[in-house]
Design a protein around this motif. Structure first.
Motif, PDB file in Angstrom:
ATOM      1  N   LYS A 341       8.051   2.544  41.401  1.00 52.26           N
ATOM      2  CA  LYS A 341       7.177   3.704  41.398  1.00 52.26           C
ATOM      3  C   LYS A 341       5.612   3.213  41.612  1.00 52.26           C
ATOM      4  O   LYS A 341       5.025   4.002  42.570  1.00 52.26           O
ATOM      5  CB  LYS A 341       6.963   4.516  39.926  1.00 52.26           C
ATOM      6  CG  LYS A 341       8.207   5.258  39.745  1.00 52.26           C
ATOM      7  CD  LYS A 341       8.232   6.019  38.384  1.00 52.26           C
ATOM      8  CE  LYS A 341       7.981   5.304  37.237  1.00 52.26           C
ATOM      9  NZ  LYS A 341       8.097   6.320  36.138  1.00 52.26           N
ATOM     10  N   THR A 345       3.124   4.310  45.079  1.00 52.18           N
ATOM     11  CA  THR A 345       1.569   4.477  45.027  1.00 52.18           C
ATOM     12  C   THR A 345       0.970   3.487  45.813  1.00 52.18           C
ATOM     13  O   THR A 345       0.035   3.977  46.285  1.00 52.18           O
ATOM     14  CB  THR A 345       1.247   4.216  43.304  1.00 52.18           C
ATOM     15  OG1 THR A 345       2.080   4.965  42.651  1.00 52.18           O
ATOM     16  CG2 THR A 345      -0.238   4.524  43.181  1.00 52.18           C
ATOM     17  N   GLU A 373      12.522  10.965  38.679  1.00 51.23           N
ATOM     18  CA  GLU A 373      11.458  10.170  38.419  1.00 51.23           C
ATOM     19  C   GLU A 373      10.702   9.605  39.688  1.00 51.23           C
ATOM     20  O   GLU A 373       9.650   9.446  40.030  1.00 51.23           O
ATOM     21  CB  GLU A 373      11.619   8.919  37.519  1.00 51.23           C
ATOM     22  CG  GLU A 373      11.665   9.503  35.932  1.00 51.23           C
ATOM     23  CD  GLU A 373      11.345   8.201  34.839  1.00 51.23           C
ATOM     24  OE1 GLU A 373      10.266   7.358  35.170  1.00 51.23           O
ATOM     25  OE2 GLU A 373      12.100   7.820  33.848  1.00 51.23           O
ATOM     26  N   LEU A 374      11.802   9.044  40.416  1.00 47.62           N
ATOM     27  CA  LEU A 374      11.371   8.532  41.896  1.00 47.62           C
ATOM     28  C   LEU A 374      10.728   9.532  42.707  1.00 47.62           C
ATOM     29  O   LEU A 374       9.884   9.593  43.586  1.00 47.62           O
ATOM     30  CB  LEU A 374      12.374   7.917  42.596  1.00 47.62           C
ATOM     31  CG  LEU A 374      12.946   6.405  42.294  1.00 47.62           C
ATOM     32  CD1 LEU A 374      13.681   5.949  43.226  1.00 47.62           C
ATOM     33  CD2 LEU A 374      11.593   5.452  42.347  1.00 47.62           C
ATOM     34  N   ALA A 377       7.291  10.372  41.674  1.00 43.27           N
ATOM     35  CA  ALA A 377       6.275   9.528  42.069  1.00 43.27           C
ATOM     36  C   ALA A 377       5.942   9.552  43.762  1.00 43.27           C
ATOM     37  O   ALA A 377       5.130   8.801  44.101  1.00 43.27           O
ATOM     38  CB  ALA A 377       6.789   8.076  41.838  1.00 43.27           C
TER      39      ALA A 377
END
Length: 471
Positions: A341, A345, A373-374, A377
Motif C-alpha cells: 500500500k 502511495t 484493501e489493495l 489504496a
C-alpha cells in the motif's frame, strides 16, 4: 455447579496458555482464541498438535557437520569466484539495501554462468523433465509436494524404474500430506526396481510429532547435477490442464543449467538428509558446471527455520517503477501488505493477477478481503479467466522472484519452499511478457464489485480474514 466452575477454570487456563505462548504473534493468538471460543476443548487440542513452532532437526555429529559445512563453503567459494568475474562492470540490483540482503542470505549466494528456460504450461515442462531423466547417466533426484498415480504420474514412474534398472541412482521424495493419496502399490513398484523412496513428514507421525503444519512444498528435479527443474508444477494430470473444473492450467516452471544447479541439488540433498539422516557430499553430485550461459541467478531455499518473508518485503519496498504479482492465494503478512500500500502511495505501478475461479473457497474469501484493501489504496487486481493460474511470481522493477512459494502466510513461515531471484534482463523480460499476456485474458476487479456484495458474502470475507493467519 462445581462442574461449571471447573469447566470455566479449564477454559481460562487454555486461553492463558495460548496468550503466553503466542504473545509475540498477536494475530496468530487472536485466531486461536477465536477457535477456542468456537471449539473449547477440540480447539485447544488442535492448537497443541498443529500450532507448535517448528523444531530444528537434532544437531549433526561432529564428523557429519564438518562434511556438510565443508561442502557449503566449497560451493560458496566456487559460486563467488565465477560471480565476481561475471559481475565486472555490471550493476545488478536497483537498491543497495536489497543487494546487501541478497548478498548476505546465509545459504545460497548469487551464482553466474546460468542458462534458464521458462515454461508456462505443464506439457512443455514435463516433456523437458522426462527427456532429461531419460538421458541421465549417474543420478536422478525427484521431489514434489503432490505426486499422483495417474497417467502423468505413471509416465514418471515407468521412466524412473527403467533408469534405476539401468543402474542410475534414483532418489524419490514426496510430501506426506500433499501426496497422501499416492498408493502403496505405486511406491512398492518403485522400491522393487531399486528407486530409493522417502516420505517427508508422514501424516501420522507428523501429527504426533506436532509437525503437521510444516509441509514440503518444493518441486525439484535434478539430473546428474547438471540440469535442475523447479517452480510451481506438481506431478498430476490436472497440471496438464485435464481437470474438468479448471481446464487450462497456467503455471511458471524453470529448467536451469549452470552454478545455480548446485544449490538446487543442495536443497534436495538437505531435504533428503532431514528425512533419512544421510549426509551426501560426494563431489560427483556437485560437478563443475560447463554451462556457457551468462545469467545471474540466486536460488533461495526457505522454510520454517529460514523464512523468505524478509526478501519479499525488501523486493516491495525497494521498487521504484513496478511491482507485478501472480499468485493463486493472497494472504499477506501485515508488513508486506503495508509495504504494498505504501508503494502504491509512492506512485509504484502495483498490479496483481489471481484466479477468477478459486480452488479453495475459504482461502479465496480471505484473499478477496486483502484485495479490497489493495484496491482502496489504488492498486489494480485482475481475475484470470482462461483457466486456473497457479503461477507464483513477483517482478520488482528489473528483478524477478519465482518458484514454489505462494503469497501467503504458509509459504512465508510454515512450508519448505524453493525460489529463485533472476537478475538477467532476458529472463525478466520473458516473465514480463508472460504477465502482460495473462492480463489480456484476465478481468479487472473493481472496487464497485465489493460494494455490490451481499451481506452473506461480506460476512464470509470477514470470517475468512479472521482465520487467515492459519492458512
Amino acid at each position: 455447579m462445581l462442574w461449571i466452575v471447573l469447566a470455566l477454570l479449564l477454559f481460562i487456563i487454555q486461553i492463558a496458555f495460548v496468550i503466553i505462548i503466542e504473545y509475540q504473534r498477536p494475530g496468530k493468538a487472536v485466531v486461536w482464541l477465536i477457535v477456542l471460543f468456537i471449539l473449547p476443548v477440540i480447539g485447544f487440542l488442535l492448537y497443541l498438535f498443529v500450532a507448535k513452532e517448528y523444531l530444528c532437526p537434532p544437531a549433526l555429529s561432529r564428523t557429519d557437520k564438518g562434511r556438510w559445512d565443508g561442502l557449503k563453503d566449497d560451493l560458496r567459494t566456487r559460486s563467488r569466484q565465477r560471480v565476481l568475474k561475471d559481475l565486472h562492470g555490471k550493476f545488478i540490483v536497483q537498491d543497495d539495501n536489497l543487494y546487501a540482503l541478497l548478498k548476505n542470505i546465509p545459504v545460497a549466494p548469487i551464482t553466474a554462468c546460468n542458462e534458464t528456460t521458462v515454461f508456462v504450461e505443464g506439457e512443455q515442462a514435463f516433456e523437458a523433465m522426462l527427456d532429461a531423466i531419460a538421458a541421465s547417466k549417474h543420478h536422478i533426484h525427484v521431489e514434489f509436494y503432490i505426486i499422483r498415480d495417474d497417467q502423468l504420474g505413471i509416465r514418471f514412474e515407468q521412466l524412473l524404474i527403467q533408469k534405476a534398472q539401468e543402474g542410475v541412482k534414483v532418489r524419490f521424495l514426496y510430501d506426506g500430506i500433499g501426496s497422501r493419496q499416492l498408493g502403496k502399490a505405486y511406491l512398492k513398484r518403485l522400491r522393487n526396481a531399486g528407486v530409493e523412496t522417502e516420505c517427508f513428514f508422514p501424516l501420522l507421525t507428523s501429527f504426533f510429532h506436532k509437525r503437521l503444519n510444516y509441509r514440503n512444498h518444493r518441486k525439484i528435479v535434478v539430473v546428474d547435477g547438471n540440469i535442475g527443474f523447479f517452480g510451481g508444477l506438481n506431478i498430476g494430470d490436472e497440471y496438464l490442464g485435464n481437470d474438468p473444473k479448471f481446464g487450462y492450467w497456467r503455471d511458471t516452471h524453470f529448467s536451469i543449467k549452470g552454478d545455480a544447479v548446485l544449490w538446487v541439488q543442495y536443497t534436495f540433498l538437505s531435504d533428503w538428509h532431514l528425512v533419512t539422516g544421510q549426509v551426501i557430499t560426494d563431489p560427483v553430485y556437485y560437478p563443475i558446471q560447463d554451462s556457457r550461459g551468462n545469467e545471474l541467478v540466486q536460488i533461495v531455499k526457505s522454510g520454517p527455520d529460514e523464512t523468505i518473508l524478509e526478501l519479499i518485503f525488501s523486493l516491495v519496498v525497494s521498487a521504484k517503477k513496478r511491482i507485478f504479482i501472480e499468485t493463486p492465494y493472497f494472504i499477506p503478512d501485515p508488513g508486506v501488505l503495508l509495504a504494498l500500500k505504501t508503494a502504491i502511495t509512492r506512485g509504484v505501478d502495483v498490479r496483481m493477477i489471481i484466479p477468477a475461479v478459486p480452488d479453495k473457497n475459504l482461502v479465496y474469501c480471505a484473499t478477496l478481503s486483502y484485495v479490497q484493501e489493495l484496491l482502496q489504496a489504488g492498486g489494480r487486481v485482475y481475475g484470470y479467466r482462461k483457466g486456473f493460474i497457479h503461477s507464483k511470481l513477483i517482478i520488482s522493477d528489473d528483478l524477478a522472484l519465482s518458484g514454489s512459494a505462494n503469497m501467503d502466510i504458509r509459504s512465508f513461515c510454515n512450508q519448505f519452499e524453493i525460489n529463485a531471484v533472476f537478475f538477467d534482463g532476458k529472463v525478466v523480460d520473458r516473465l514480463l511478457q508472460d504477465f502482460y499476456r495473462d492480463l489480456e485474458v484476465s478481468e479487472e476487479i473493481l472496487q464497485s464489485d465489493f460494494e455490490q456484495r451481499s451481506m452473506l458474502q461480506k460476512m464470509q470475507n470477514v470470517f475468512a480474514r479472521l482465520l487467515s493467519p492459519l492458512f
